[in-house]
Design a protein around this motif. Structure first.
Motif, short mmCIF file in Angstrom:
data_model
loop_
_atom_site.label_atom_id
_atom_site.label_comp_id
_atom_site.label_asym_id
_atom_site.label_seq_id
_atom_site.Cartn_x
_atom_site.Cartn_y
_atom_site.Cartn_z
N ARG A 284 0.84 -1.18 0.00
CA ARG A 284 0.00 0.00 0.00
C ARG A 284 0.88 1.25 0.00
O ARG A 284 2.01 1.19 0.46
N ARG A 285 0.32 2.31 -0.57
CA ARG A 285 1.02 3.59 -0.51
C ARG A 285 0.18 4.58 0.27
O ARG A 285 -1.04 4.56 0.16
N LEU A 286 0.83 5.45 0.99
CA LEU A 286 0.10 6.45 1.78
C LEU A 286 0.70 7.81 1.55
O LEU A 286 1.85 7.94 1.11
N LEU A 298 4.30 1.02 2.16
CA LEU A 298 4.10 0.01 3.20
C LEU A 298 4.33 -1.38 2.62
O LEU A 298 3.77 -1.73 1.59
N PHE A 316 1.71 -4.51 8.30
CA PHE A 316 2.14 -3.45 7.40
C PHE A 316 3.28 -2.68 8.03
O PHE A 316 3.18 -2.25 9.17
#
Ligand code: SF4
Ligand code: SF4
Ligand code: SF4
Lengths: 587, 139
Positions: A284-286, A298, A316
């Protein structure tokens, strides 16, 4: 600044008396904008000369700037305090939701003084400040505390939850403060200062609206900035692979510190590259609030339980260049799963990953050389053996013997006590970041106000001037100019990844929209003034350019600029000092 | 008629640029009267929820308004008529997905008008303005 801009409000909190009050400090913000500029003045006001960093009087100062909540990537909070790691200027920046929540709760800065007698946590919702019993979350993993507060406290979506792990509670000098699970006030030990005040966590939330000078001009300027950010190829690469995109290029030029910098080339770099992490682990990207880049990567780490077949857990873990350097190449670990597991442990305990990696690297080499034995370490540290490192990290926090008590003080102290100073890789007592790029990098670590690669980005100078001639004076001047301008960016609290978008002219235009009138000359002068203010504090607390220790190791291991010379660095330090003292005049 | 559609929340990175954009329609900063809200699903590691009006064709919010302040919008959703609204908050309770926000200062609801301004600033293709009636979209 605009009339009624809540930025001028400084929230003071006294933990000893459990009281708080607000002061209007237009004087500070009008002149120093916010962030680093304002925080360093507040530090001067609040931090008595020569105190112990764990003295209740040591203030924790958070400051944001006028562009937060108005423009993209004005997304950082600056923390200032006296550092327990260096005994000197403590300055650390973090993103997440921190800056937006402070600004939209209606503050430009928060000053926390005193110490509580029992563990507590604080909540700040707009003008409501509350002290809460923190005993039930004391002694817990940073993740447990975060989860508990997430459920107990309101403000989902607009809040910031800063918290420490047990490392902070046990006063490990490089304990960090974690915010929004994946961002950190990492360097220089803010977590330990929280711990010394028995402050486990702070929740801040707010949803103010902010005025600007002219709505229409504001909207137009925003659009333009937004477009420019999206079209920058440099930023695209941070979106795609994140900062670990730098592992391979740095390794290629032989600038990736490996096995405590015995070499600057990691033969297995492919296995810890940004590409490898993205392909094998990226889950995932944040983004920090108000940032279109989303550089936070992540890893989704799926691990089997050993006691039961087909039983897995998935965690994560956010990864970055610096962490992969410090816990990967620096420790000779090429197994990316191993790096992530070590990193996970460090997150749970709440340590600064860079310092921890460098401390472990020193310990491994000291063990090899027989300076310490299993009597001290209680296990056998070995390059690449992440299981042992995970155990050592726990011991740094639990401190079962004198050796680990010493490791908890940082690599400088450890080497003073057990020897091996020539390979104890700290500058100004701060453990080194991952750039063996050349003299620029080290001059930056040595002279930078917080001894960080982000102070003056010497690594970037090194890469730009690869194969070119320059004198120690050229180098010192370039870094001084860079560090000065960065004081402006860090007063506006603009993420340094956006530095090329926020050039001087752009900054002036945006400042005008926020009601600040300045010109290029006053802006640049302000940058220098802020830097000088920080040095005044440093000098007052005993910093001296003369006493800077240069570990021999960095001179032995060949850099992309060839063998580094101590004389060259000393000359450059000298010029830097003169620049700060105004003895060399720049046009 | 067009309306705002959440295309894929899994692509959302939680930057909240959409919230700031919605606020900026009024030439202001911050998020005090944004009609779209992005929050994590219990920790950012789990991803995000994008909460915004889904343009009901038979809106419960309008049905419960005691003073008919919510006019039914062609293409779905409602248009708030602020001078009629008494700030009772019934609409907010009636919206099952929580897409009615509150402007504390004005004491009136804030509801998306499906202008699509925010979609121009979402860098990751999470939200878009779509044509109402195109049969291939499922709200
Ligand atoms: S506000 Fe809620 S109930 Fe009203 S139209 Fe939008 S989604 Fe439907
Ligand atoms: S479509 Fe318009 S009103 Fe609706 S959330 Fe986006 S900007 Fe706000
Ligand atoms: S702008 Fe897009 S990615 Fe950012 S929070 Fe809004 S919906 Fe998510």
């Amino acid at each position: 600044m605009l009339l009624n801009d809540p930025l001028a409000k400084v929230l003071y909190i006294d933990l000893s008396r459990r009281s708080f009050w607000i002061e209007y400090r237009q004087d500070l913000f009008e002149k120093y904008l916010g962030g680093v500029g304002v925080a360093s003045m507040l530090l001067k006001e609040e931090c008595p000369e020569g105190i112990d960093p764990f003295d209740p009087k040591n203030p924790i100062i958070f400051a944001v700037g006028p562009l937060v909540g108005l423009f993209p990537m004005a997304s950082k909070t600056v923390a200032m305090f006296k550092s327990p790691l260096t005994g000197n200027l403590g300055e650390s920046h973090a993103g997440g939701r921190s800056a937006a929540s402070i600004r939209l709760a209606g503050y430009g800065a928060i000053v926390i003084k005193g110490a509580s007698d029992i563990p507590i946590y604080l909540t700040i919702y707009n003008d409501k400040v509350r002290f809460h019993d923190g005993r039930a979350i004391w002694g817990t993993r940073s993740t447990v505390a975060g989860r508990a507060l997430r459920e107990k406290e309101p403000g989902s979506g607009i809040r910031c939850i800063m918290r420490i792990g047990v490392a902070g509670e046990r006063l490990v000098r490089y304990a960090c403060v974690i915010t929004e699970t994946f961002r950190h006030f990492g360097r220089l030990g803010l977590g330990a200062v929280f711990g010394s005040k028995k402050l486990k966590a702070i929740v801040i939330a707010g949803n103010n609206t902010l005025q600007v000078k002219k709505g229409k001009i504001y909207k137009e300027a925003y659009k333009e900035i937004f477009k420019r950010i999206l079209s920058l190829s440099a930023l695209k690469k941070y979106h795609d692979l994140g900062t670990p995109v730098n592992i391979l290029p740095l390794n290629k030029i032989k600038a990736l510190p490996t096995r405590n910098l015995k070499t600057a080339f990691f033969e297995e770099a492919e296995k810890i590259s940004g590409e490898h992490f993205a392909e094998n682990h990226l889950g995932r990207r944040l983004a920090c609030t108000h940032c279109p880049i989303a550089c936070i990567h992540l890893a989704a780490l799926r691990q089997p339980y050993k006691d039961e077949p087909y039983f897995y857990k998935t965690t994560f873990i956010s990864y970055d260049y610096e962490l992969i350097y410090a816990l990967g190449s620096m420790l000779g670990i090429s197994d990316s799963v191993g790096i992530l597991r070590l990193l996970d442990e460090i997150e749970i305990l709440g340590l600064d990953a860079i310092s921890t990696g460098v401390v472990l690297a020193w310990a491994t080499e000291a063990f090899e050389k027989g300076l310490i034995t299993e009597k001290e370490t209680e296990l056998r540290p070995k390059w690449g053996d992440y299981e042992s490192y995970i155990n050592m990290v726990r011991k740094i926090v639990t401190q079962p013997n004198d050796f680990y008590k010493t490791l908890a003080l940082g690599v400088d102290e450890a080497a003073k006590r057990y020897g091996g100073e020539e390979f104890a890789l700290a500058f100004g007592k701060n453990e080194m970041p991952g750039y063996h790029t050349g003299p620029g990098s080290y001059l930056g670590f040595l002279t930078g106000a917080r001894h960080s690669h982000l102070d003056s980005a010497g690594y970037s100078f090194d890469q730009k001037y690869l194969g070119k001639e320059f004198t120690s004076k050229d180098l010192a001047i370039a870094l001084f100019k860079e560090e000065s301008y960065r004081q402006i960016l860090c007063s506006l609290v603009i993420c340094l990844f956006a530095r090329s978008v926020y050039d001087c002219q752009t900054v002036l235009r945006l400042l005008d929209i926020a009601g600040f009138t300045m010109n290029e000359k006053t802006l640049r002068q302000l940058g220098e003034e802020i830097l000088k203010n920080k040095y005044q504090f440093k000098i007052q607390e005993g910093f001296s350019f003369k006493n800077l220790r240069i570990p021999k190791r960095i001179l032995e291991t060949i850099s992309p600029h060839g063998q580094l010379k101590e004389d060259f660095l000393r000359e450059a330090i000298n010029v830097y000092q003169q620049l700060l003292e105004g003895k060399i005049f720049l046009d | 008629m067009t309306r705002l559609q959440v295309i894929d929340t899994e692509r959302c990175v939680g930057c909240q640029l959409c919230m700031y954009a919605c606020q900026r329609r009024f030439g202001k900063g911050g998020i005090g009267s944004a009609a779209i809200f992005v929050r994590s699903r219990g920790g950012m590691g789990r991803g995000f929820r994008v909460v915004v009006c889904r343009a009901c064709s038979d809106p419960p919010c309008a049905a419960v308004c005691p003073v008919d302040a919510l006019r039914i919008r062609k293409g779905g959703g409602v248009i708030l008529q602020p001078n009629k609204c008494i700030g009772c908050g019934h609409c907010q309770e009636a919206c099952t997905i929580g897409a009615i926000f509150w402007d504390d200062r004005a004491n009136k609801p804030v509801i998306c008008v499906h202008c699509g301004y925010c979609a121009n600033f979402c860098p990751h293709g999470v939200i878009a303005l779509v044509k109402e009636g195109s049969k291939d979209v499922i709200k």
